[in-house]
Motif scaffolding. Structure first.
Motif, mmCIF file in Angstrom:
data_model
loop_
_atom_site.group_PDB
_atom_site.id
_atom_site.type_symbol
_atom_site.label_atom_id
_atom_site.label_comp_id
_atom_site.label_asym_id
_atom_site.label_seq_id
_atom_site.Cartn_x
_atom_site.Cartn_y
_atom_site.Cartn_z
ATOM 1 N N ALA A 188 0.888 -1.366 -0.115
ATOM 2 C CA ALA A 188 0.016 0.024 0.113
ATOM 3 C C ALA A 188 0.801 1.471 0.025
ATOM 4 C CB ALA A 188 -0.984 0.014 1.109
ATOM 5 N N GLU A 189 2.142 1.195 0.341
ATOM 6 C CA GLU A 189 3.126 2.186 0.424
ATOM 7 C C GLU A 189 3.322 2.810 -1.007
ATOM 8 O OE1 GLU A 189 6.186 2.661 3.830
ATOM 9 O OE2 GLU A 189 5.427 0.528 3.946
ATOM 10 N N LEU A 190 3.333 1.715 -1.986
ATOM 11 C CA LEU A 190 3.592 2.102 -3.096
ATOM 12 C C LEU A 190 2.330 2.248 -4.201
ATOM 13 C CD1 LEU A 190 6.341 -0.824 -3.334
ATOM 14 C CD2 LEU A 190 6.667 1.976 -3.189
ATOM 15 N N ALA A 191 1.293 2.835 -3.500
ATOM 16 C CA ALA A 191 -0.056 2.969 -4.370
ATOM 17 C C ALA A 191 0.302 3.753 -5.292
ATOM 18 C CB ALA A 191 -1.084 3.279 -3.398
ATOM 19 N N ALA A 192 0.876 4.684 -5.213
ATOM 20 C CA ALA A 192 1.048 5.831 -6.100
ATOM 21 C C ALA A 192 2.066 5.613 -7.222
ATOM 22 C CB ALA A 192 1.382 7.133 -5.561
ATOM 23 N N HIS A 205 -2.029 -11.103 -9.073
ATOM 24 C CA HIS A 205 -1.987 -10.991 -7.410
ATOM 25 C C HIS A 205 -2.229 -9.543 -7.035
ATOM 26 C CE1 HIS A 205 -0.771 -12.128 -3.551
ATOM 27 N NE2 HIS A 205 0.020 -11.203 -3.437
ATOM 28 N N LEU A 206 -1.221 -8.758 -7.673
ATOM 29 C CA LEU A 206 -1.110 -7.535 -7.384
ATOM 30 C C LEU A 206 -2.440 -6.604 -7.663
ATOM 31 C CD1 LEU A 206 0.957 -5.080 -6.542
ATOM 32 C CD2 LEU A 206 1.424 -4.980 -8.820
ATOM 33 N N ARG A 207 -3.404 -7.037 -8.571
ATOM 34 C CA ARG A 207 -4.410 -6.197 -8.921
ATOM 35 C C ARG A 207 -5.521 -6.657 -7.784
ATOM 36 N NH1 ARG A 207 -4.966 -3.534 -13.243
ATOM 37 N NH2 ARG A 207 -3.431 -3.855 -14.994
ATOM 38 N N ARG A 208 -5.540 -7.835 -7.408
ATOM 39 C CA ARG A 208 -6.523 -8.249 -6.179
ATOM 40 C C ARG A 208 -5.771 -7.527 -4.983
ATOM 41 N NH1 ARG A 208 -5.659 -13.586 -8.381
ATOM 42 N NH2 ARG A 208 -3.914 -13.908 -6.969
ATOM 43 N N TYR A 209 -4.847 -7.452 -4.645
ATOM 44 C CA TYR A 209 -4.246 -6.625 -3.497
ATOM 45 C C TYR A 209 -4.551 -5.108 -3.532
ATOM 46 C CZ TYR A 209 -1.503 -4.316 0.129
ATOM 47 O OH TYR A 209 -1.316 -3.644 1.437
ATOM 48 N N ALA A 210 -4.514 -4.503 -4.562
ATOM 49 C CA ALA A 210 -4.863 -3.210 -4.884
ATOM 50 C C ALA A 210 -6.255 -2.833 -4.706
ATOM 51 C CB ALA A 210 -4.488 -2.725 -6.437
ATOM 52 N N SER A 214 -8.012 -0.725 -2.047
ATOM 53 C CA SER A 214 -8.654 0.381 -2.591
ATOM 54 C C SER A 214 -7.737 1.508 -3.196
ATOM 55 C CB SER A 214 -9.615 1.236 -1.539
ATOM 56 O OG SER A 214 -10.477 0.319 -0.799
ATOM 57 N N PHE A 215 -6.827 1.113 -4.105
ATOM 58 C CA PHE A 215 -5.969 2.116 -5.044
ATOM 59 C C PHE A 215 -6.050 1.470 -6.342
ATOM 60 C CE2 PHE A 215 -2.575 -0.720 -3.129
ATOM 61 C CZ PHE A 215 -1.969 -0.995 -4.399
#
Length: 294
Positions: A188-192, A205-210, A214-215
Motif C-alpha cells: 500500500a505504500e507504493l499505491a501511487a 495477485h497485485l491487482r487483487r491486493y490493490a 482501494s487503490f
C-alpha cells in the motif's frame, strides 16, 4: 458396459455445444452422432444431453461421463507414451518447466541427473503450469516443474504434486528510489507508483491486493520475463514484484522485503500417479529436491 467410442462422441458434443458441430469435428454425420448418444442413454438408463434452440446442454449424468471420458483419454495417452518409452532404443525423459525455474533450479538438477544417467535421452520443454500440467496428464511430459500462488494447484485425478520450496516475492525498486533503503515495505505504500509486470499471474495477485487496499494499479509495462522486468525497473520505468528464484544477481535494482503477510509462489513437481512410477522422473525429482536444498 459403457462404450468408450460413445464417450468420445459425448465429449465432442460437450466441447462443441451441438450435435452438428461435433459431427463435423469427428467426420461423422449428425444422424450418426445422435444415434450414438441415444445408444449411450439406453445403456445408461438416463438422459445425458438435452437439445434446445440454444444448443446442447449436458445433464448431470452427462457431465459425469464427460469427466470420465477426459480421464480415460488422458490415461490412454499416458499408456501410449509409456509404450513408446519402453520400446525406444534409448530411455527417454521429457521435462516441462516454467522459465525462471528452468533457468535457476533445473540446470543443477539436470547436471546431477546426467552424471548418473548418461544414457537417458532428455527433452526439456518450456511451459507455464497451465500448459505443463496437462502435458503430464496426457503423457507428453513425464515431469513438470511448476508453481502456484494462492490456494492449491488445481490437479486432475491421476496426478501428484510434490512441494519443493516456497518462493517469496520481493519488491524491486530503482536504486535511487526514495524508499530503496527500507528493510521492508507494505504494498500500500507504493499505491501511487507505476508498476512493471513480469508475469500475468503476479500482476493478477497485485491487482487483487490493490482492489482490497482501494487503490488504482498503474501498470507502465507488461512482460512475460522477470529478468526483462528487472532491467525496466533499473531504467526507472517503475517498480515490480519479483519472485526470489527469478532475481537477477546483476540487475541494478534495490530489493526490499514485503511486509507480512508476504506473498510467495509455491514451487513443486507434478508427476503422473502410476502403479510403477517412472524411474527417471523419480530420479530427477530427487535431484531437484537436492538442488533446492543446496
Amino acid at each position: 458396459m459403457i462404450d468408450v467410442q460413445r464417450l468420445r462422441i459425448l465429449r465432442a458434443v460437450a466441447e462443441h455445444g451441438s450435435f452438428n458441430r461435433a459431427a463435423a469435428a469427428l467426420l461423422l454425420t449428425p444422424s450418426a452422432v445422435s444415434q450414438h448418444i441415444a445408444s449411450l442413454e439406453r445403456s445408461l438408463g438416463h438422459p445425458v444431453a438435452v437439445r434446445s434452440t440454444r444448443g446442447v446442454t449436458l445433464t448431470e449424468p452427462g457431465r459425469l461421463l464427460v469427466e470420465a471420458a477426459e480421464t480415460i483419454s488422458a490415461e490412454l495417452d499416458q499408456v501410449r507414451h509409456e509404450i513408446d518409452r519402453l520400446t525406444a532404443d534409448r530411455p527417454r525423459l521429457t521435462v516441462a518447466t516454467f522459465t525462471s525455474g528452468g533457468r535457476r533450479l533445473l540446470p543443477a538438477a539436470l547436471a546431477r541427473f546426467v552424471a548418473v544417467h548418461p544414457d537417458v535421452e532428455l527433452t526439456v520443454r518450456e511451459a507455464e503450469p497451465e500448459t505443463a500440467v496437462p502435458m503430464v496428464r496426457t503423457g507428453s511430459a513425464d515431469l513438470a516443474l511448476a508453481y502456484h500462488f494462492d490456494g492449491p494447484l488445481p490437479l486432475r485425478a491421476g496426478l501428484d504434486w510434490t512441494p519443493l520450496m516456497d518462493d517469496p516475492l520481493w519488491l524491486a525498486l530503482p536504486r535511487e528510489h526514495r524508499l530503496a533503503g527500507r528493510d521492508s515495505l507494505d504494498l500500500a505504500e507504493l499505491a501511487a507508483e507505476r508498476w512493471v509486470s513480469g508475469c500475468l499471474k503476479t500482476e493478477a495477485h497485485l491487482r487483487r491486493y490493490a482492489e482490497r487496499a482501494s487503490f488504482d494499479l498503474r501498470v507502465a509495462a507488461s512482460t512475460t520475463d522477470y529478468f526483462f522486468a528487472q532491467t525496466l525497473v533499473a531504467a526507472g520505468v517503475g517498480v515490480a514484484l519479483i519472485p526470489q528464484v527469478s532475481l537477477a544477481p546483476d540487475a541494478a535494482v534495490a530489493l526490499v522485503r514485503i511486509g507480512h503477510p508476504r506473498p510467495a509462489r509455491h514451487i513443486g513437481v507434478v508427476t503422473p500417479r502410476r502403479r510403477r512410477p517412472h524411474p527417471y522422473a523419480r530420479a530427477l525429482a530427487s535431484a531437484l529436491a537436492g538442488a533446492v536444498e543446496r
